[in-house]
Design an enzyme around this catalytic site. Structure first.
Site, PDB file in Angstrom:
ATOM      1  N   ASP A  39       0.798  -1.111   0.080  1.00 18.36           N
ATOM      2  CA  ASP A  39       0.114   0.374  -0.321  1.00 18.36           C
ATOM      3  C   ASP A  39       0.961   1.104   0.295  1.00 18.36           C
ATOM      4  O   ASP A  39       2.230   1.106   0.357  1.00 18.36           O
ATOM      5  CB  ASP A  39      -0.868   0.144   1.207  1.00 18.36           C
ATOM      6  CG  ASP A  39      -2.477   0.699   0.843  1.00 18.36           C
ATOM      7  OD1 ASP A  39      -3.403   0.148   0.178  1.00 18.36           O
ATOM      8  OD2 ASP A  39      -2.444   2.173   1.241  1.00 18.36           O
ATOM      9  N   ASP A  70       4.088   2.681  -4.293  1.00 23.60           N
ATOM     10  CA  ASP A  70       3.044   3.373  -4.669  1.00 23.60           C
ATOM     11  C   ASP A  70       3.549   2.148  -6.198  1.00 23.60           C
ATOM     12  O   ASP A  70       3.969   2.274  -6.901  1.00 23.60           O
ATOM     13  CB  ASP A  70       4.083   4.604  -5.717  1.00 23.60           C
ATOM     14  CG  ASP A  70       2.523   5.258  -6.543  1.00 23.60           C
ATOM     15  OD1 ASP A  70       2.038   5.079  -7.215  1.00 23.60           O
ATOM     16  OD2 ASP A  70       2.578   6.303  -6.249  1.00 23.60           O
ATOM     17  N   ASN A  97      -5.535  -5.051  -6.843  1.00 23.64           N
ATOM     18  CA  ASN A  97      -6.525  -4.424  -5.922  1.00 23.64           C
ATOM     19  C   ASN A  97      -6.117  -2.916  -6.253  1.00 23.64           C
ATOM     20  O   ASN A  97      -7.035  -1.668  -6.068  1.00 23.64           O
ATOM     21  CB  ASN A  97      -6.668  -4.399  -4.505  1.00 23.64           C
ATOM     22  CG  ASN A  97      -8.004  -4.230  -3.837  1.00 23.64           C
ATOM     23  OD1 ASN A  97      -9.055  -4.497  -4.461  1.00 23.64           O
ATOM     24  ND2 ASN A  97      -7.442  -3.923  -3.026  1.00 23.64           N
ATOM     25  N   TYR A 164     -11.357   6.406 -15.706  1.00 24.27           N
ATOM     26  CA  TYR A 164     -11.874   5.191 -14.727  1.00 24.27           C
ATOM     27  C   TYR A 164     -11.945   4.201 -15.108  1.00 24.27           C
ATOM     28  O   TYR A 164     -12.324   3.080 -15.612  1.00 24.27           O
ATOM     29  CB  TYR A 164     -12.310   6.085 -13.636  1.00 24.27           C
ATOM     30  CG  TYR A 164     -12.399   4.718 -12.825  1.00 24.27           C
ATOM     31  CD1 TYR A 164     -11.892   4.651 -11.331  1.00 24.27           C
ATOM     32  CD2 TYR A 164     -13.737   3.751 -12.544  1.00 24.27           C
ATOM     33  CE1 TYR A 164     -11.768   3.605 -10.355  1.00 24.27           C
ATOM     34  CE2 TYR A 164     -13.859   2.733 -11.846  1.00 24.27           C
ATOM     35  CZ  TYR A 164     -13.905   2.291 -10.553  1.00 24.27           C
ATOM     36  OH  TYR A 164     -13.821   1.449  -9.459  1.00 24.27           O
ATOM     37  N   LYS A 168     -10.440   0.273 -17.106  1.00 27.61           N
ATOM     38  CA  LYS A 168     -11.119  -0.806 -16.045  1.00 27.61           C
ATOM     39  C   LYS A 168     -11.576  -1.628 -17.209  1.00 27.61           C
ATOM     40  O   LYS A 168     -10.816  -2.306 -17.420  1.00 27.61           O
ATOM     41  CB  LYS A 168     -12.430  -0.286 -15.048  1.00 27.61           C
ATOM     42  CG  LYS A 168     -12.114   0.008 -14.000  1.00 27.61           C
ATOM     43  CD  LYS A 168     -11.240  -0.604 -13.003  1.00 27.61           C
ATOM     44  CE  LYS A 168     -10.830  -0.163 -11.235  1.00 27.61           C
ATOM     45  NZ  LYS A 168     -10.214  -0.776 -10.539  1.00 27.61           N
TER      46      LYS A 168
END
Ligand SMILES: NC(=O)c1ccc[n+]([C@@H]2O[C@H](COP(=O)([O-])OP(=O)(O)OC[C@H]3O[C@@H](n4cnc5c(N)ncnc54)[C@H](O)[C@@H]3O)[C@@H](O)[C@H]2O)c1
Length: 261
Positions: A39, A70, A97, A164, A168
């Protein structure tokens, strides 16, 4: 189901400190895996570490490996896979994720800065991670599993900002390509497409723009259905397990039905 389905296996999970990533991390740990929890937010990883120590046995806690980085950076992706190999000797599962939401801009309102930030984190990062993972899995010669969190915005064009949505949709192509290209090496690559899940991400103003309110929600049931992070973690652990051994290149929509309109 055996509680220790992933005993001896290493799992790298990005965006592991919060939301779905945290639920996925805890689920794999409970199933015996060694988890490299990646993370960008080191404080949140420290907090998760404390939470695990307070609530779980030493057997579980010892398998938690926090890793600050990152994922838009290629070297971070390569280093996190190496970290898993140094812990157990192999990389067995990768869960892509981590992701960020933009606001809800259509293309005419999208700045290069927003576009590049979202594509770098949501699409380029997983590409670096999958490439590094598959290179190692091919050499290991015993297969492996990749599960990537896309979104219903990865199968419908207008459920989020353009950047986005493009990122995706790109993840779906990336993961289907990987599934087909490496099926003979026993490497499976599947996609989970969540709908609205209660996490920090959707408390952010994703739907604050006029475009978001008037267009993205149009045609959708105004009584929005929200899922829990455990709904996603169960899907991810299942897809990565041998119970799903003939599932490869699948897009599993986990949204309570909202995208059926
Ligand atoms: N929450 C939803 O309704 C929803 C719906 C569909 C898809 N998704 C997708 O699910 C995934 C998880 O979302 P969430 O809702 O749990 O988000 P979240 O914001 O609650 O958690 C995301 C985690 O990723 C970390 N992160 C962000 N950028 C990073 C980076 N560059 N490098 C490493 N870590 C980084 C954050 O620090 C945070 O811990 C994302 O890919 C998101 O796009 C979420």
């Amino acid at each position: 189901m055996s509680k220790l389905e992933f005993a001896g296996k290493s799992v790298v999970i990005t965006g592991a400190a919060a939301g779905m990533g945290k639920a996925i991390t805890i689920n794999f740990l409970k199933n015996g895996a060694t988890v490299v929890a990646v993370d960008i937010n080191g404080n949140a990883l420290d907090e998760l570490s404390r939470e695990l120590k307070d609530n779980y046995s030493e057997d579980i806690v010892k398998n938690f490996i926090p890793f600050v980085g990152d994922i838009s950076n290629q070297e971070v992706n390569e280093a996190m896979i190496e970290r898993a190999i140094s812990a157990t000797g192999e990389i067995n599962v990768l869960v892509n994720n981590a992701g960020v939401a933009g606001h809800s801009e259509p293309i005419t309102e999208t700045t290069n800065e927003d576009w590049n930030r979202i594509i770098n984190i949501n699409l380029n990062g997983p590409m670096y991670a999958i490439r590094a993972t598959v290179n190692k899995m091919i050499k290991q010669k015993n297969g492996g599993n990749i599960v990537t969190i896309a979104s219903v915005a990865g199968i419908k064009g207008c459920r989020s900002s353009v950047a986005y949505s493009v990122a995706k949709h790109g993840l779906v192509g990336l993961c289907e390509h990987t599934a087909y290209a490496y099926m003979h090496q026993g490497i499976r690559s599947n996609i989970v497409c969540p709908g609205a899940i209660r996490t920090g991400m959707i408390s952010k103003p994703e739907l604050e723009s006029e475009f978001g309110r008037s267009r993205i929600m149009s045609g959708m049931d105004p009584q929005f259905v929200f899922g829990d992070t455990s709904d996603i973690s169960e899907a991810v652990v299942y897809l990565a397990s041998d119970r799903a051994k003939f599932i490869n290149g699948a897009k599993l929509v986990v949204d309570g039905g909202i995208s059926c309109n």
